[in-house]
Each structure stands twice: as structure tokens, then as C-alpha cells.
Design an enzyme around this catalytic site. Structure first.
Site, short mmCIF file in Angstrom:
data_model
loop_
_atom_site.label_atom_id
_atom_site.label_comp_id
_atom_site.label_asym_id
_atom_site.label_seq_id
_atom_site.Cartn_x
_atom_site.Cartn_y
_atom_site.Cartn_z
N ASP A 148 48.61 46.48 45.78
CA ASP A 148 49.75 47.39 45.66
C ASP A 148 49.31 48.82 45.96
O ASP A 148 48.47 49.38 45.27
CB ASP A 148 50.30 47.32 44.23
CG ASP A 148 51.55 48.16 44.06
OD1 ASP A 148 52.65 47.63 44.29
OD2 ASP A 148 51.43 49.36 43.72
N TYR A 185 50.33 57.56 47.25
CA TYR A 185 48.97 57.48 46.69
C TYR A 185 47.94 58.05 47.67
O TYR A 185 46.80 58.31 47.28
CB TYR A 185 48.56 56.03 46.37
CG TYR A 185 49.42 55.28 45.38
CD1 TYR A 185 50.39 55.91 44.62
CD2 TYR A 185 49.24 53.91 45.20
CE1 TYR A 185 51.18 55.19 43.72
CE2 TYR A 185 50.02 53.19 44.30
CZ TYR A 185 50.99 53.84 43.57
OH TYR A 185 51.75 53.12 42.69
N LYS A 230 55.12 51.66 49.27
CA LYS A 230 56.35 52.27 48.75
C LYS A 230 56.68 53.52 49.54
O LYS A 230 55.78 54.28 49.92
CB LYS A 230 56.17 52.65 47.28
CG LYS A 230 55.54 51.55 46.44
CD LYS A 230 55.45 51.91 44.97
CE LYS A 230 54.55 50.91 44.25
NZ LYS A 230 53.10 51.17 44.41
N LEU A 285 48.02 48.54 31.49
CA LEU A 285 47.10 48.85 30.38
C LEU A 285 47.47 50.19 29.76
O LEU A 285 46.69 50.76 28.98
CB LEU A 285 45.64 48.90 30.91
CG LEU A 285 45.22 47.74 31.82
CD1 LEU A 285 43.81 47.96 32.36
CD2 LEU A 285 45.32 46.41 31.08
N GLY A 286 48.64 50.71 30.12
CA GLY A 286 49.03 52.04 29.63
C GLY A 286 48.05 53.10 30.11
O GLY A 286 47.70 54.01 29.35
N SER A 346 41.75 49.48 38.68
CA SER A 346 40.40 49.84 38.26
C SER A 346 39.56 50.12 39.50
O SER A 346 39.82 49.56 40.56
CB SER A 346 39.75 48.72 37.44
OG SER A 346 38.42 49.08 37.11
N ASN A 383 39.77 41.70 34.64
CA ASN A 383 41.24 41.73 34.60
C ASN A 383 41.89 40.51 35.26
O ASN A 383 43.10 40.32 35.15
CB ASN A 383 41.76 43.03 35.23
CG ASN A 383 41.37 44.25 34.42
OD1 ASN A 383 40.95 44.13 33.27
ND2 ASN A 383 41.49 45.43 35.00
P1 A2P Z 1 38.60 52.62 35.96
O1 A2P Z 1 39.50 52.64 37.15
O2 A2P Z 1 37.74 53.84 35.86
O3 A2P Z 1 37.84 51.34 35.82
P2 A2P Z 1 46.46 51.01 34.31
O4 A2P Z 1 46.23 49.82 35.18
O5 A2P Z 1 47.29 50.72 33.09
O6 A2P Z 1 47.01 52.20 35.06
O7 A2P Z 1 45.05 51.46 33.73
C1 A2P Z 1 44.04 52.01 34.56
C2 A2P Z 1 42.98 52.66 33.71
O8 A2P Z 1 42.38 51.68 32.84
C3 A2P Z 1 41.88 53.24 34.52
O9 A2P Z 1 41.45 54.42 33.87
C4 A2P Z 1 40.81 52.17 34.51
O10 A2P Z 1 39.54 52.74 34.63
C5 A2P Z 1 40.99 51.57 33.14
N1 A2P Z 1 40.68 50.13 33.10
C6 A2P Z 1 41.06 49.17 33.97
N2 A2P Z 1 40.63 47.96 33.59
C7 A2P Z 1 39.97 48.14 32.44
C8 A2P Z 1 39.29 47.26 31.55
N3 A2P Z 1 39.23 45.96 31.80
N4 A2P Z 1 38.70 47.81 30.45
C9 A2P Z 1 38.78 49.12 30.20
N5 A2P Z 1 39.40 50.00 30.98
C10 A2P Z 1 40.00 49.53 32.11
#
Ligand code: A2P
Length: 283
Positions: A48, A53, A78, A199-200, A240, A249
């Protein structure tokens, strides 16, 4: 959902992988190329991105370098906020394909219903945009069309002139920000909900209730959030740039949250802030 290769079926019959890789806030260039390649190597087949972006070129580079056949991938972009209206939409769509290096998109979304540049005529602008989307869809250049950040009144307005109903609405959905009204509305219209920031933006992972459930199930807080999303029938798009997290994930198909735990998570309020109001955004 039993595996990462499981799909949801959109109203037009197109199958969409039930989890996608998010790239919002992933910087263009090496970081994005490496992240998307790590995601594809881990098994994601749904990526996505968005014009806004600024990383479509890197997503395209990663896709090409992965060597995975195009037809095995599901790629979403998008329309950016400055390009609403029929003519601009058509041109912006070509720009996306060019940056991505693709000759079709699997899914194209109107990113926001009511950008600041169109605030006094957003309804007309969306109607023109949607006419362009329908034309591109009928021409086979996009396999499915949809919207993002739309609330019920935005959908009602779009549907006054639409000939084809949106197949997807991508909104912010995570424990603590459940957007119940939009969710119910989309379910009743058979519009597939995609969950951005599932993941907020990482904030939901800090909540003690989520951490306690992670302990209980022997999974990580992120996996609890993603499983909750899937069991609600949402399509989560975790972002991530960290390879271990990218893999983590996807490991969300070997356990199931009990109904009571689903309810506990759904009842959490405000642990990860709330979606922006699409009618007052300043972009
Ligand atoms: P990073 O990209 O540095 O790994 P969302 O998908 O809700 O927008 O969340 C994205 C955020 O959550 C990013 O800051 C990402 O960090 C972090 N993140 C993604 N997967 C994980 C995970 N499995 N554990 C902890 N943090 C995560």
C-alpha cells in the site's frame, strides 16, 4: 483468515490479500526499497502506497528487484489531495504508473474526501474524480476502485453520481480508535474496510491491556492488534522499516483471540489517539 495468502473478495469479484504492507512515513529511497523488499521476502503480496507518501518510485523499484511476477502482487496507490477533479485525476493516475513502473494498478483510492484546496466544492471535485476512476476501471487500468478516510456523508454524496460503488474504504482503525459508525456503514454497503495505522502508529502497543493479552497468548502486542483487526474482518496495513518486525507482523495466523478478549480490545478507548476529521484537515 488462516494464512497470509488468504484473501477477501471485493464486490466486483477481485481477490485482495487479507493483510498488506503499509508505507506511510517510510522515506523514499534506500529505506523504502529495503523495507518493501524485506516485506516481499517475508511473504507480503499486497503493498500500500500513495502519491502523497512520495515513495511510489521506491515501491516500484523494490517490486521490480524482487522478481515476483506482477500478477502475484496487489499494489494500491491513492490520489493526492491537490489533484481532485476529472482531468487532474487522469493525469495524476498516469504519474503514479510512471513512478511505480507499472502498467496497471490493483487498487486506486481517493485519499481524502475533503482536501483544503477543494473545501468549498469537494462534492463536485469528488464526482469528477470518480468519473475518471470509473473510466480507468472500465478500461482495465485499475482492477478495483475505492476511497480512504470517507465518512458516511462523503459516501452518500459520491453515490449520488457514481455508476460504480467504491469497493474499499481505507480508514484509521486500531485498538482505541474503532470508528464504529464508519465501520457499520461500510459493512452495510459491502465496502471492504482497510485499516491504516493498525498498531496506532505504534502507540497501541504500549497499552497495559494489550501487553497483558500478548503475555496470555504468547504473542507480541503488535500481533494481538493485527489479529484483532483480522478477526473484525478488517484488512490491516502495518507499516515497518524493521525486518524483524516486518516478519513478526505476518505471524498472526497461528492463534485466535477469544470472543471475550476481542470485546476487551474493542472497548479500549483513546489508547492510540484518533483519526483526523476529514472535513477539517489542513492539507
Ligand atoms: P518501525 O517502522 O521503525 O519498525 P502503524 O502500522 O500503526 O502505523 O505503526 C507503525 C509504527 O509501529 C512504526 O513506528 C513502526 O516502527 C512500529 N512497528 C511496526 N511493527 C512493529 C512491531 N511488530 N513491534 C513494535 N513496533 C512496530
Amino acid at each position: 483468515m488462516k494464512s497470509a495468502s488468504d484473501t477477501y473478495t471485493l464486490t466486483n469479484g477481485v481477490k485482495i490479500p487479507c493483510i498488506g504492507f503499509g508505507t506511510w512515513q517510510t522515506p523514499d529511497g534506500e529505506v523504502c526499497v529495503a523495507a518493501v523488499k524485506a516485506a516481499l521476502a517475508a511473504g507480503y503480496r499486497h503493498i500500500d502506497t500513495a502519491q502523497g507518501y512520495g515513495n511510489e518510485a521506491s515501491v516500484g523499484q523494490a517490486v521490480r528487484e524482487s522478481g515476483i511476477p506482477r500478477e502475484d502482487l496487489f499494489i494500491t496507490s491513492k490520489l493526492t489531495n491537490s489533484e481532485h477533479g476529472y482531468d487532474k485525476t487522469l493525469a495524476a493516475f498516469e504519474g503514479s504508473l510512471q513512478k511505480l513502473g507499472l502498467d496497471y494498478l490493483d487498487l486506486f483510492l481517493i485519499h481524502w474526501p475533503n482536501p483544503i484546496a477543494f473545501r468549498d466544492h469537494w462534492e463536485d471535485a469528488n464526482a469528477g474524480t470518480w468519473r475518471a476512476f470509473e473510466e480507468l476501471y472500465r478500461a482495465g487500468r485499475i482492477r478495483a476502485i475505492g476511497v480512504s478516510n470517507f465518512r458516511p456523508h462523503h459516501l452518500d454524496t459520491l453515490l449520488k453520481t457514481a455508476e460504480i460503488a467504491p469497493m474499499v474504504n481505507q480508514i484509521r482503525l486500531c485498538p482505541g480508535d474503532t470508528q464504529d459508525t464508519v465501520v457499520q456503514d461500510c459493512r452495510s454497503r459491502h465496502i471492504q474496510l482497510e485499516a491504516y495505522s493498525p498498531l496506532g502508529v505504534g502507540k497501541a502497543l504500549q497499552a497495559p491491556e494489550i501487553q497483558a493479552l500478548a503475555q496470555k497468548y504468547g504473542k507480541s502486542p503488535a500481533q494481538i492488534c493485527l489479529r484483532w483487526s483480522l478477526q473484525n474482518g478488517f484488512l490491516p496495513l502495518p507499516k515497518s522499516v524493521t525486518p524483524a518486525r516486518i516478519r513478526e507482523n505476518l505471524q498472526v495466523f497461528d492463534f485466535e483471540l477469544a470472543a471475550g478478549d476481542m470485546q476487551t480490545i474493542s472497548a479500549l478507548k483513546g489508547i492510540a489517539s484518533y483519526a483526523a476529521d476529514p472535513d477539517t484537515i489542513t492539507w
